[in-house]
Write a protein that holds these residues in place. Structure first.
Motif, PDB file in Angstrom:
ATOM      1  N   TYR A  66       0.853  -1.195   0.000  1.00  0.00           N
ATOM      2  CA  TYR A  66       0.000   0.000   0.000  1.00  0.00           C
ATOM      3  C   TYR A  66       0.887   1.242   0.000  1.00  0.00           C
ATOM      4  CZ  TYR A  66       1.003   0.971   4.923  1.00  0.00           C
ATOM      5  OH  TYR A  66       1.639   1.268   6.096  1.00  0.00           O
ATOM      6  N   GLY A  67       0.194   2.399  -0.068  1.00  0.00           N
ATOM      7  CA  GLY A  67       0.902   3.677   0.064  1.00  0.00           C
ATOM      8  C   GLY A  67       1.873   3.938  -1.074  1.00  0.00           C
ATOM      9  N   GLY A  68       1.575   3.415  -2.265  1.00  0.00           N
ATOM     10  CA  GLY A  68       2.378   3.723  -3.455  1.00  0.00           C
ATOM     11  C   GLY A  68       3.685   2.954  -3.517  1.00  0.00           C
ATOM     12  N   GLN A 145       6.952   1.450   4.321  1.00  0.00           N
ATOM     13  CA  GLN A 145       5.766   2.138   4.862  1.00  0.00           C
ATOM     14  C   GLN A 145       5.669   1.747   6.335  1.00  0.00           C
ATOM     15  OE1 GLN A 145       3.799   4.508   4.284  1.00  0.00           O
ATOM     16  NE2 GLN A 145       3.369   4.746   2.098  1.00  0.00           N
ATOM     17  N   GLY A 190      -7.997  11.211  -3.647  1.00  0.00           N
ATOM     18  CA  GLY A 190      -7.290   9.942  -3.551  1.00  0.00           C
ATOM     19  C   GLY A 190      -8.239   8.773  -3.319  1.00  0.00           C
ATOM     20  N   GLY A 192      -6.788   5.561  -3.651  1.00  0.00           N
ATOM     21  CA  GLY A 192      -5.768   4.520  -3.742  1.00  0.00           C
ATOM     22  C   GLY A 192      -5.848   3.581  -2.554  1.00  0.00           C
ATOM     23  N   GLY A 258     -11.119  12.830 -11.717  1.00  0.00           N
ATOM     24  CA  GLY A 258     -10.599  14.137 -12.110  1.00  0.00           C
ATOM     25  C   GLY A 258      -9.595  14.625 -11.086  1.00  0.00           C
ATOM     26  N   ILE A 260      -8.159  16.945  -8.133  1.00  0.00           N
ATOM     27  CA  ILE A 260      -8.730  17.605  -6.955  1.00  0.00           C
ATOM     28  C   ILE A 260      -8.652  19.123  -7.055  1.00  0.00           C
ATOM     29  CG2 ILE A 260      -6.566  17.329  -5.634  1.00  0.00           C
ATOM     30  CD1 ILE A 260     -10.140  17.412  -4.182  1.00  0.00           C
ATOM     31  N   LEU A 283       1.458  12.547  -1.157  1.00  0.00           N
ATOM     32  CA  LEU A 283       2.494  13.596  -1.148  1.00  0.00           C
ATOM     33  C   LEU A 283       3.728  13.238  -0.333  1.00  0.00           C
ATOM     34  CD1 LEU A 283       0.351  16.793  -1.396  1.00  0.00           C
ATOM     35  CD2 LEU A 283       2.340  16.237  -2.802  1.00  0.00           C
ATOM     36  N   HIS A 284       3.694  12.065   0.298  1.00  0.00           N
ATOM     37  CA  HIS A 284       4.948  11.620   0.913  1.00  0.00           C
ATOM     38  C   HIS A 284       5.934  11.242  -0.193  1.00  0.00           C
ATOM     39  CE1 HIS A 284       3.098   7.704   0.050  1.00  0.00           C
ATOM     40  NE2 HIS A 284       4.338   7.250   0.023  1.00  0.00           N
ATOM     41  N   GLY A 290       3.255  10.383  -6.854  1.00  0.00           N
ATOM     42  CA  GLY A 290       2.337  10.411  -5.713  1.00  0.00           C
ATOM     43  C   GLY A 290       1.284  11.512  -5.857  1.00  0.00           C
ATOM     44  N   TYR A 340      -4.245  15.194   6.534  1.00  0.00           N
ATOM     45  CA  TYR A 340      -4.469  13.842   7.048  1.00  0.00           C
ATOM     46  C   TYR A 340      -3.213  12.979   6.964  1.00  0.00           C
ATOM     47  CZ  TYR A 340      -6.920   9.698   8.538  1.00  0.00           C
ATOM     48  OH  TYR A 340      -7.305   8.599   9.250  1.00  0.00           O
ATOM     49  N   TYR A 368      -4.397  16.487  11.431  1.00  0.00           N
ATOM     50  CA  TYR A 368      -5.494  15.823  12.143  1.00  0.00           C
ATOM     51  C   TYR A 368      -5.034  15.342  13.514  1.00  0.00           C
ATOM     52  CZ  TYR A 368      -3.294  11.410  11.053  1.00  0.00           C
ATOM     53  OH  TYR A 368      -2.396  10.379  11.001  1.00  0.00           O
ATOM     54  N   HIS A 481       1.102   3.736  13.269  1.00  0.00           N
ATOM     55  CA  HIS A 481       0.477   5.042  13.503  1.00  0.00           C
ATOM     56  C   HIS A 481      -0.303   4.964  14.818  1.00  0.00           C
ATOM     57  CE1 HIS A 481      -3.316   7.414  12.821  1.00  0.00           C
ATOM     58  NE2 HIS A 481      -2.468   8.303  12.414  1.00  0.00           N
TER      59      HIS A 481
HETATM   60  N1  LIG Z   1      -2.970   9.610   8.484  1.00  0.00           N
HETATM   61  C1  LIG Z   1      -3.013   8.387   8.151  1.00  0.00           C
HETATM   62  O1  LIG Z   1      -3.290   7.540   8.970  1.00  0.00           O
HETATM   63  C2  LIG Z   1      -2.814   8.022   6.746  1.00  0.00           C
HETATM   64  C3  LIG Z   1      -3.388   6.856   6.376  1.00  0.00           C
HETATM   65  C4  LIG Z   1      -3.292   6.469   5.083  1.00  0.00           C
HETATM   66  C5  LIG Z   1      -2.585   7.192   4.183  1.00  0.00           C
HETATM   67  N2  LIG Z   1      -1.978   8.319   4.555  1.00  0.00           N
HETATM   68  C6  LIG Z   1      -1.211   9.046   3.546  1.00  0.00           C
HETATM   69  O2  LIG Z   1      -2.118   9.401   2.510  1.00  0.00           O
HETATM   70  C7  LIG Z   1      -1.487   9.270   1.256  1.00  0.00           C
HETATM   71  C8  LIG Z   1      -2.267   8.358   0.346  1.00  0.00           C
HETATM   72  O3  LIG Z   1      -2.092   6.990   0.698  1.00  0.00           O
HETATM   73  P1  LIG Z   1      -2.580   5.842  -0.299  1.00  0.00           P
HETATM   74  O4  LIG Z   1      -2.191   4.547   0.288  1.00  0.00           O
HETATM   75  O5  LIG Z   1      -3.996   6.024  -0.635  1.00  0.00           O
HETATM   76  O6  LIG Z   1      -1.666   6.148  -1.583  1.00  0.00           O
HETATM   77  P2  LIG Z   1      -1.993   5.848  -3.095  1.00  0.00           P
HETATM   78  O7  LIG Z   1      -0.803   6.299  -3.854  1.00  0.00           O
HETATM   79  O8  LIG Z   1      -2.478   4.472  -3.237  1.00  0.00           O
HETATM   80  O9  LIG Z   1      -3.247   6.796  -3.452  1.00  0.00           O
HETATM   81  C9  LIG Z   1      -3.181   8.162  -3.713  1.00  0.00           C
HETATM   82  C10 LIG Z   1      -4.098   8.449  -4.876  1.00  0.00           C
HETATM   83  O10 LIG Z   1      -4.129   9.850  -5.124  1.00  0.00           O
HETATM   84  C11 LIG Z   1      -4.338  10.016  -6.523  1.00  0.00           C
HETATM   85  N3  LIG Z   1      -3.929  11.368  -6.881  1.00  0.00           N
HETATM   86  C12 LIG Z   1      -2.676  11.879  -6.952  1.00  0.00           C
HETATM   87  N4  LIG Z   1      -2.700  13.174  -7.294  1.00  0.00           N
HETATM   88  C13 LIG Z   1      -4.004  13.512  -7.434  1.00  0.00           C
HETATM   89  C14 LIG Z   1      -4.659  14.727  -7.730  1.00  0.00           C
HETATM   90  N5  LIG Z   1      -3.984  15.848  -7.938  1.00  0.00           N
HETATM   91  N6  LIG Z   1      -6.017  14.720  -7.775  1.00  0.00           N
HETATM   92  C15 LIG Z   1      -6.725  13.586  -7.550  1.00  0.00           C
HETATM   93  N7  LIG Z   1      -6.138  12.409  -7.260  1.00  0.00           N
HETATM   94  C16 LIG Z   1      -4.795  12.369  -7.178  1.00  0.00           C
HETATM   95  C17 LIG Z   1      -3.473   8.935  -7.145  1.00  0.00           C
HETATM   96  O11 LIG Z   1      -3.885   8.629  -8.449  1.00  0.00           O
HETATM   97  C18 LIG Z   1      -3.633   7.779  -6.179  1.00  0.00           C
HETATM   98  O12 LIG Z   1      -4.615   6.855  -6.590  1.00  0.00           O
HETATM   99  C19 LIG Z   1      -0.069   8.793   1.539  1.00  0.00           C
HETATM  100  O13 LIG Z   1       0.812   9.892   1.564  1.00  0.00           O
HETATM  101  C20 LIG Z   1      -0.170   8.164   2.887  1.00  0.00           C
HETATM  102  O14 LIG Z   1       1.058   8.145   3.565  1.00  0.00           O
HETATM  103  C21 LIG Z   1      -2.104   8.771   5.810  1.00  0.00           C
END
Ligand SMILES: NC(=O)c1ccc[n+]([C@@H]2O[C@H](COP(=O)([O-])OP(=O)(O)OC[C@H]3O[C@@H](n4cnc5c(N)ncnc54)[C@H](O)[C@@H]3O)[C@@H](O)[C@H]2O)c1
Length: 609
Positions: A66-68, A145, A190, A192, A258, A260, A283-284, A290, A340, A368, A481
């Protein structure tokens, strides 16, 4: 093989050793199906296969869960060797894993962990994002991750629970007493691996979720899986539908194909009030796909990333500035925006966006953890406890849900008012867990609980395994986390304000402390969640096999695993943690923690007049 591997390096940027990819299916089998000598090794094999199950993992071919870029192993050779070591190990050996590479089995003892995992641990000066690309391509480190590289991922339900709690509390912060969240907009991005949980969490929290995703495949997958109610790929249709749903106070989740940035801008022009805003693009990992820049299609972005990475980087930064401007305009109308944990604020600030507060130290918006999860959960010891039924039987999971629910109810009956809200939310969560159909992969459950809850639930599970009420051992674990597992100044420890948020002592103490208190496996990672070099995080796994030894270990280890973080948070003068640690010291005579003496602000200010 040299030629083949050099071709992989050229074509994919990594050597995956595809010739070693097994041709059997990868999924969590029942514990007895594994050819190991000891149950704990079988349980770890089960957890590894779950992390690589194509139904669970994001990019299973690349061993990414997960997480890319969250890897379990760097290549399939490592997978095979690790499974072989686990099959051969005795309960007086420990397997040492170096970023996916099984260094080997070393003699230890029955009380030692069976596996020690490190991922991405670098000498600090070599921990910049470019270093990761280079050293990962060299095959000497990996980005684990959090739960990917520690074999503790349980599919998206882990994140659904955390996101639900965050959203419910975010609404509590902004709604008036007579209002509820129906028809109130939560705008985010997102769909993902983890971000895909947002629409489902929005539904559970009872609001109107709009989640933009640039990758049509990801959006369609989440819709088909039932994680978002409807799919829209046209902005005009989106605007009409959102207006209608608002009008009807609907609880609905919309997956929008589309960018964001376009949604934030268009909603502003259309005067659509966004109650709560966030972002979960990756954005990590901003420069390697990402985050997709606005005004380019998904395919155009991928082309640009390949052909001209420098220009791609510029476009990402331009896009982040535009996104921030649009969010600022919404915020001036009253939108509550929070980060988040995807490094949105950090990367927007690095892109030169208008995101800094007047004091030029803080961001305009909270993370958050600063506003919600830190003071309301972590400081009291509530965090994402989880378990897996190694029988693979849904009936066992039902039984564990029932046991956990009864225990939470019991604890709630005498719980102080400070934690009443948390107890209520978690009781509702576990009561509805089955109905919400959260299982993907192994029969697993997540439940936010504090030290008392975790210990009582785990003890009851161990008893139920012993009596046969649950048919096979249970694996316990948690997300990194959590209260004590992670030092991350822009996320887990962002609500620590004494300067120590930039230290990583807590996570290191935690992994060492857990390892000699009974964990079956422990892990410590660089870079989970917010990015390489930005965080140190650790976790554990523990097998409950119904024995007395298990009971001793779980009590000893879970107590430390939670209270280490509470003590550190209380030393940073977080009042909720101070309350929690004092309460714990009253109950547990063996616990003696250094308490801060709070100095009046006036007294300190006078020193600097
Ligand atoms: N706080 C937490 O507990 C927590 C939990 C999960 C994930 N995260 C963070 O959130 C982020 C996402 O995690 P993930 O596992 O879903 O990653 P991921 O890469 O699977 O999903 C991110 C999605 O964002 C989409 N995306 C990218 N740029 C975009 C834009 N400009 N507009 C619309 N969509 C766009 C991508 O196509 C991708 O599908 C990571 O940085 C992760 O570390 C934080």
């Amino acid at each position: 093989m040299a030629k083949e591997f050099s071709e992989e390096l050229r074509d994919y940027g990594r050597i995956y050793m595809y010739r070693f990819k097994p041709d059997y299916e990868l999924y969590a089998r029942a514990i007895d199906a594994y050819p190991a000598k000891i149950k704990s090794a079988s349980a770890i094999m089960l957890m590894i296969q779950n992390n690589l199950d194509p139904a669970v993992a994001q990019h299973p071919e690349e061993l990414i869960t997960y997480g890319g870029n969250g890897s379990v192993f760097q290549n399939w050779g490592q997978y095979l060797l690790t499974m072989q070591f686990l099959a051969a190990m005795s309960d007086e050996q420990t397997l040492h894993m170096y970023s996916g590479h099984p260094m080997g089995l070393f003699p230890s003892s029955k009380d030692a962990p069976r596996v020690i995992i490190t991922n991405g641990m670098m000498v600090p000066n070599y921990s910049q994002p470019d270093d990761l690309e280079r050293f990962n391509a060299l095959g000497v480190t990996q980005y684990g991750q959090m739960t990917a590289g520690s074999y503790m991922y349980i599919g998206p339900q882990g994140i659904v629970h955390g996101t639900t709690i965050t959203l419910m509390n975010a609404f509590r912060k902004i709604l008036k007493e007579n209002e509820n969240s129906r028809g109130k907009i939560f705008l985010t991005s997102g769909l993902g691996g983890m971000s895909g949980a947002q629409p489902k969490a929005g539904n559970i929290a009872g609001c109107l979720t709009v989640c933009a995703e640039v990758n049509p495949k990801a959006a369609i997958k989440r819709h088909e899986q039932g994680w978002a109610d409807i799919l829209i790929d046209n902005m005009d249709v989106l605007v009409d539908r959102v207006n209608a749903s608002k009008e009807n106070n609907e609880v609905l989740s919309i997956a929008f194909i589309g960018n964001i940035v376009d949604v934030w801008e268009r909603f502003y022009d259309e005067n659509i009030f966004v109650h709560i805003g966030s972002d979960q693009t990756s954005l990590h990992n901003p420069w390697s796909g990402g985050y997709y820049p606005v005004d380019l299609s998904f395919d155009q972005s991928n082309e640009l990333l390949k052909d001209d990475p420098e220009l791609f980087k510029k476009k990402v930064q331009e896009s982040l500035r535009r996104q921030t401007n649009a969010i600022n305009k919404h915020a001036s109308r009253g939108t509550y925006f929070f980060d988040y944990g995807n490094a949105f604020l950090l990367e927007a600030s690095r892109a030169g966006a208008d995101i800094m507060a007047d004091n030029e130290i803080d961001f305009k918006y909270p993370s958050y953890v600063q506003d919600i999860l830190g003071p309301m959960c972590f400081d009291y010891g509530f965090g994402p406890f989880r378990w897996v039924c190694t029988s693979g039987r849904a009936e066992d999971l039902d039984k564990t849900d029932e046991i956990a629910l009864n225990i939470l109810r019991e604890i709630k009956a005498t719980a102080p008012k400070e934690i009443e809200l948390q107890m209520n939310d978690n009781i509702i969560w576990i009561q509805d867990a089955k109905k919400n159909k959260l299982v993907v992969g192994s029969q697993a459950r997540i439940l936010y609980a504090d030290a008392e809850g975790r210990i009582k639930i785990a003890t009851a599970f161990n008893n139920a395994v012993r009596s046969g009420e649950i048919s096979a051992p249970i694996v316990l674990g948690r997300d990194h986390h959590d209260v004590s597992g992670t030092d991350s100044p822009y996320r887990e420890t962002s609500n620590i304000y004494d300067g120590s948020q930039f230290t990583a002592d807590m996570a290191i103490h935690n992994v060492i402390g857990d390892s000699f208190r009974g964990a079956t496996w422990v892990s410590i990672h660089n870079g989970g969640g917010v990015g390489w070099g930005e965080v140190t995080n650790g976790g554990f796994g523990m097998l409950l096999d119904g024995t007395k030894e298990s009971e001793i270990k779980l009590k000893n280890m879970l107590f430390y695993d939670v209270n280490n973080g509470i003590a550190r948070r209380s030393w940073a003068r977080n009042k909720e943690a101070l309350y929690a640690v004092k309460r714990e010291m009253e109950r547990t005579p063996g616990l003696k923690v250094t308490l801060p003496n709070i100095v009046e602000d006036d007294l300190l200010d006078a020193l600097y007049e």
